[in-house]
Scaffold this motif. Structure first.
Motif, short mmCIF file in Angstrom:
data_model
loop_
_atom_site.label_atom_id
_atom_site.label_comp_id
_atom_site.label_asym_id
_atom_site.label_seq_id
_atom_site.Cartn_x
_atom_site.Cartn_y
_atom_site.Cartn_z
N PRO A 6 1.38 -1.99 -0.57
CA PRO A 6 0.84 -0.68 -0.47
C PRO A 6 0.56 -0.06 0.71
N THR A 7 0.15 -1.05 1.73
CA THR A 7 -0.18 -0.46 3.16
C THR A 7 0.62 -1.19 4.15
N ALA A 8 1.90 -1.76 3.94
CA ALA A 8 2.51 -2.73 4.80
C ALA A 8 2.50 -2.25 6.11
N GLY A 9 2.25 -3.15 7.09
CA GLY A 9 2.11 -2.76 8.35
C GLY A 9 1.00 -2.15 9.16
N LYS A 10 0.03 -1.61 8.26
CA LYS A 10 -0.95 -0.95 8.77
C LYS A 10 -2.34 -1.98 8.46
N GLN A 15 -6.72 -7.17 3.38
CA GLN A 15 -6.77 -5.58 3.23
C GLN A 15 -5.51 -5.49 2.22
N THR A 16 -4.44 -6.00 2.42
CA THR A 16 -3.43 -5.65 1.53
C THR A 16 -3.86 -6.26 0.34
N PHE A 17 -4.28 -7.62 0.13
CA PHE A 17 -4.67 -8.09 -1.16
C PHE A 17 -5.67 -7.00 -1.77
N GLU A 18 -6.51 -6.79 -1.13
CA GLU A 18 -7.77 -5.90 -1.72
C GLU A 18 -7.10 -4.53 -2.30
N ALA A 22 -6.80 -2.68 -6.03
CA ALA A 22 -7.53 -1.35 -6.30
C ALA A 22 -6.50 -0.72 -7.31
N GLU A 23 -5.01 -1.16 -7.25
CA GLU A 23 -4.16 -0.73 -7.89
C GLU A 23 -4.09 -1.32 -9.33
N THR A 111 -12.62 -4.26 -12.44
CA THR A 111 -12.86 -3.08 -11.54
C THR A 111 -14.38 -2.56 -11.05
N GLY A 112 -14.55 -2.08 -10.28
CA GLY A 112 -15.76 -1.72 -9.72
C GLY A 112 -15.70 -1.21 -8.24
N GLU A 113 -16.91 -1.11 -7.47
CA GLU A 113 -16.78 -0.71 -6.47
C GLU A 113 -15.87 -1.60 -5.26
N THR A 114 -15.83 -2.80 -5.72
CA THR A 114 -14.96 -3.80 -5.08
C THR A 114 -14.10 -4.74 -6.39
N PRO A 115 -12.99 -4.17 -6.49
CA PRO A 115 -12.16 -4.78 -7.58
C PRO A 115 -12.17 -6.39 -7.22
#
Length: 136
Positions: A6-10, A15-18, A22-23, A111-115
């Motif tokens: 979802p955020t490849a390269g960024k 962070q990508t796992f998280e 979230a999705e 789900t929650g603040e931090t899935p």
């Protein structure tokens, strides 16, 4: 099934796992060349492979170890689950204080603040230990 990040390269692997969680998607990494699955998210597999892609986890596994922590506020468990892909993850078994080693479990995203990924026992019985069978 391979998915684009979802955020490849960024962002980094964590962070990508998280972002996948979230999705509502439980994704792990796999080496394109060797097929080796990787968890916890990393930039390189333990074998040294750096060609990691994100793939959907089957979401099933087996309880390898579990402990119950008791506090005045209540009890909770911490478990190690061997995913069917061959990697081990630390998690919580939801809906039970404890389960037998060897219990088959299925993942869900809480789900929650931090899935986060938690597991629930499947409708299968855990294999009995050899000493239990001898006394049955």
């Amino acid at each position: 099934m391979t998915k684009s990040a979802p955020t490849a390269g960024k962002t980094g692997p964590q962070q990508t796992f998280e972002a996948y969680l979230a999705e509502g998607r439980f994704m792990i990494q796999r080496s394109r060349a060797t097929g080796e699955h990787v968890f916890y998210p990393k930039v390189m597999a333990p074998s040294g492979a750096a060609d990691l892609e994100w793939v959907e986890a089957k979401g099933t596994g087996t309880v390898y170890a579990i402990t119950v922590n008791r506090k005045r506020e209540g009890s909770y468990n911490v478990a190690l689950v061997d995913l069917d892909e061959g990697v081990r993850m630390m998690t919580t078994i939801s809906g039970a204080e404890s389960v037998a080693i060897g219990t088959r479990v299925k993942a869900r995203i809480e789900t929650g603040e931090t899935p986060r990924v938690v597991f629930e026992p499947m409708n299968e019985t855990a294999p009995r230990a050899a000493n239990e069978e001898a006394h049955a």
